[in-house]
Structures are given as C-alpha cells and as structure tokens.
Design a protein around this motif. Structure first.
Motif, mmCIF file in Angstrom:
data_model
loop_
_atom_site.group_PDB
_atom_site.id
_atom_site.type_symbol
_atom_site.label_atom_id
_atom_site.label_comp_id
_atom_site.label_asym_id
_atom_site.label_seq_id
_atom_site.Cartn_x
_atom_site.Cartn_y
_atom_site.Cartn_z
ATOM 1 N N UNK A 127 36.413 -16.159 -71.474
ATOM 2 C CA UNK A 127 35.701 -16.576 -72.685
ATOM 3 C C UNK A 127 36.386 -17.808 -73.240
ATOM 4 N N UNK A 128 35.731 -18.474 -74.156
ATOM 5 C CA UNK A 128 36.377 -19.576 -74.866
ATOM 6 C C UNK A 128 36.825 -19.085 -76.233
ATOM 7 N N UNK A 129 37.711 -19.854 -76.838
ATOM 8 C CA UNK A 129 38.248 -19.459 -78.139
ATOM 9 C C UNK A 129 37.973 -20.565 -79.164
ATOM 10 N N UNK A 130 38.970 -20.947 -79.905
ATOM 11 C CA UNK A 130 38.815 -21.843 -81.048
ATOM 12 C C UNK A 130 38.667 -23.308 -80.625
ATOM 13 N N UNK A 131 38.055 -24.130 -81.478
ATOM 14 C CA UNK A 131 38.052 -25.574 -81.236
ATOM 15 C C UNK A 131 39.438 -26.150 -81.496
ATOM 16 N N UNK A 132 39.765 -27.219 -80.763
ATOM 17 C CA UNK A 132 41.077 -27.843 -80.874
ATOM 18 C C UNK A 132 40.944 -29.347 -81.132
ATOM 19 N N UNK A 133 40.922 -29.752 -82.380
ATOM 20 C CA UNK A 133 40.856 -31.189 -82.670
ATOM 21 C C UNK A 133 42.129 -31.926 -82.241
ATOM 22 N N UNK A 134 41.951 -33.114 -81.745
ATOM 23 C CA UNK A 134 43.056 -34.009 -81.421
ATOM 24 C C UNK A 134 43.653 -34.471 -82.748
ATOM 25 N N UNK A 135 44.916 -34.176 -82.959
ATOM 26 C CA UNK A 135 45.520 -34.326 -84.290
ATOM 27 C C UNK A 135 46.718 -35.260 -84.244
ATOM 28 N N UNK A 136 46.677 -36.292 -85.078
ATOM 29 C CA UNK A 136 47.761 -37.272 -85.156
ATOM 30 C C UNK A 136 48.382 -37.201 -86.546
#
Length: 325
Positions: free
Chosen positions: A118-127
C-alpha cells in the motif's frame, strides 16, 4: 536443560536481530523485518506503527515484527538481497527499481519480484534555510553549504536529479553533506550548513527542531524548472506544506512531492503479506493516530496512489475481501 537454554538463546537472537521471513525454518517464530528510515523521520514512525499493529497478533500468528533504519534506496537494495522483508520507499524509487530506469542507482536491472502492499503519506520536498544564510529562494542554494541527506536515501537521489534540471553540478556548491535529518537540523542551527533538504511527511521532528532552535525557514520550491521536473516523471506532483503545523508557519508553502510506499517481494508468502495488510487496515484508526502525517490517509487511495509494482497476491486477497478491488 541444555536444550531449553539453547532454544531460549536462539529465540532471543531472533528478537534482537531478526531473520527475514523468507529464510526462516518451519515452526520458528516468523520475524518480519521492515526497512524504515532515520529515527527522527516519518518512515521510522510508520514502520513502528505497522509493527505495533502486526505484533498485536504475535501469539496467535506466531509472527514478530521488527524494523531497522535505512532509507528508500538502501531499503529496496536490502529487500532485493532478502535482508529485509518489507521496505518503505519513495514512489519514485519504487518506480525506478521495478522498471530498471536508473541503472546507476540500481545496476542489477529491473526488480520485477517487487510487490506493493500500500502507499502511505505524501512527502513534500522540503528545504529549510538558516535565517542568516543569505538565501532568499531556491536558486540561492547555489554556492552554499547544503546537506541533502545520507547516501542511499530517496531524498538525496531526488535532490541530485532536480539539480540536473537546474544545470547544477556538485562543485557548484561550497559543500554537500549527507547526514540524517536530526543531525541536519543541529548542523543548520550550529551554522555549519546554510540549508538542509529533506523529503518527508509533515509534521516532522527534524523540521520542528530546526524551527524551534534557530528560527529556520521553509523555502518554497517552485518555478519553471520545478514544473519541468514534475512533468518529466509519472510519480511527482505538486504538493503543499500546510500552514499552522509549525510555529510561525502562517502561509502554505509550495513544493512538489511523492508518496511514501510500502513494498515487499514475491519471496514473502501470501499469508505474511495478507497478515501485514490486514493488521494495518483492521486497525486503521489506530494506525492514523500513531503519527500526525498519517491523519489524512484514506484506505482506497492507498491501494493505487504512488504504486508502480503490482500488488502482492496476499494484499490483493485482503482488498478483494473488503470489496476495494
């Protein structure tokens, strides 16, 4: 007496170190080992959450779940070598591993035995930038001291690919570090680096640490180059870091991102895959409460979002029972 002592020692070693489920002897406790991420990241929390739910039936199912640190790329490589049974990985690295589209990272060809759970949470690219670092936008990273995460992590690979779109090479930066998120935050606030880059679900402990310790700021990642980068792949999409989840974060921050995914291989039995998936979804409300990044998950979207590899037969069996497939 000696035989019992020997058996106890073997059982303790299984608990401590784990033996991949595909390599265990009949009758022995089945130890499921999950490849997670750094201890301050969401992968670690998600792996812990999965194991808590799986271990609720440890006596009736004779199954023990354990997790270990790693990272997307390292986890997939360990899964292929049968060193672990389940891996957390960014959707982009799942795609590359399954299709063999990044031979530099995965030189052994397509990993066609990979299967999705399954897939889980979204992961934004974070700077995150230090307020005294002299950086006003993403292009301002050039020439600075940055840290993009450990070798073998998905976030590092994503950064390296994004930098190519901007035409940046490693020597365009004063330095490029490779430390886990918690160490990144300490280095940023100690002014050892000017910016740290991570790809993870929010809220995250490393981000909280950087903001609370030195008023670090989250930088928007957008523009024509980023749009081009998103358009070049089937797994990236626009993403946002919601306002109010961190101190002083009054505005939505624009970025892009991927899904975290949970994968295994055909080396794992249908019964084990079924048990893992059922444990998560039968205890779904508990699962969502175990980390804020999981609060907004919806079961049916987890069967498709970010998944490239086919569903494992054991997972598919459960989803059909629920009427989701």
């Amino acid at each position: 007496m000696y035989g019992r002592l020997k058996l106890a020692i073997v059982f303790c070693l299984l608990l401590m170190f784990g033996v991949p489920a595909a390599a265990q002897s009949p009758g022995a406790p089945t130890v499921i080992t999950i490849g997670a991420g750094g201890k301050t990241g969401v992968y670690y929390a998600v792996s812990s959450a999965i194991c808590r739910l799986v271990n609720r039936a440890r006596k009736s199912k004779n199954v023990i779940c354990r997790y270990k640190t790693g990272g997307s790329v390292a986890n997939i490589k360990a899964l292929r070598k049968k060193q672990i049974d389940v891996a957390l990985a960014q959707a982009d690295w799942q795609y590359h591993a399954y299709n063999g589209t990044d031979p530099k990272t995965f030189p052994n060809g397509p990993f066609k035995k990979m299967r999705a759970l399954f897939s889980a949470h979204p992961e934004p690219y974070t700077v995150l930038i230090h307020p005294d670092g002299g950086i006003d936008n993403f292009t301002g990273l050039k020439g600075k001291r940055i840290d993009i995460g450990p070798i073998g992590s998905g976030q590092r690979g994503t950064s390296e690919n994004l930098f190519k779109v901007f035409g940046w090479k490693p020597n365009d930066f004063k330095s490029i570090g490779g430390t886990p998120p918690g160490a990144q935050a300490r280095q940023l606030c100690g002014k050892e680096i000017d910016a740290m880059i991570i790809t993870l679900g929010h809220p995250a402990a490393a981000v909280m640490e950087a903001i609370s310790s030195c008023n670090a700021q989250i930088l928007s990642v957008s523009g024509s180059e980023v749009d081009k980068f998103i358009a070049s792949s089937p797994f990236y999409s626009l993403a946002q870091i919601r306002q109010k989840i961190y101190r002083g974060s009054d505005d939505v921050v624009q970025s892009f991102g991927v899904r975290a995914t949970v994968v295994t291989s055909t080396d794992i039995s249908d019964e084990i895959a079924y048990h893992v998936v059922k444990s998560v979804f039968e205890g779904f409300e508990r699962f969502r409460r175990l980390h804020p990044a999981l609060n907004y998950l919806e079961p049916k979207s987890m069967l498709k979002d970010g998944l490239t590899a086919p569903l494992h037969n054991g997972a598919l069996r459960y989803y059909k029972e629920k009427g989701w497939k």
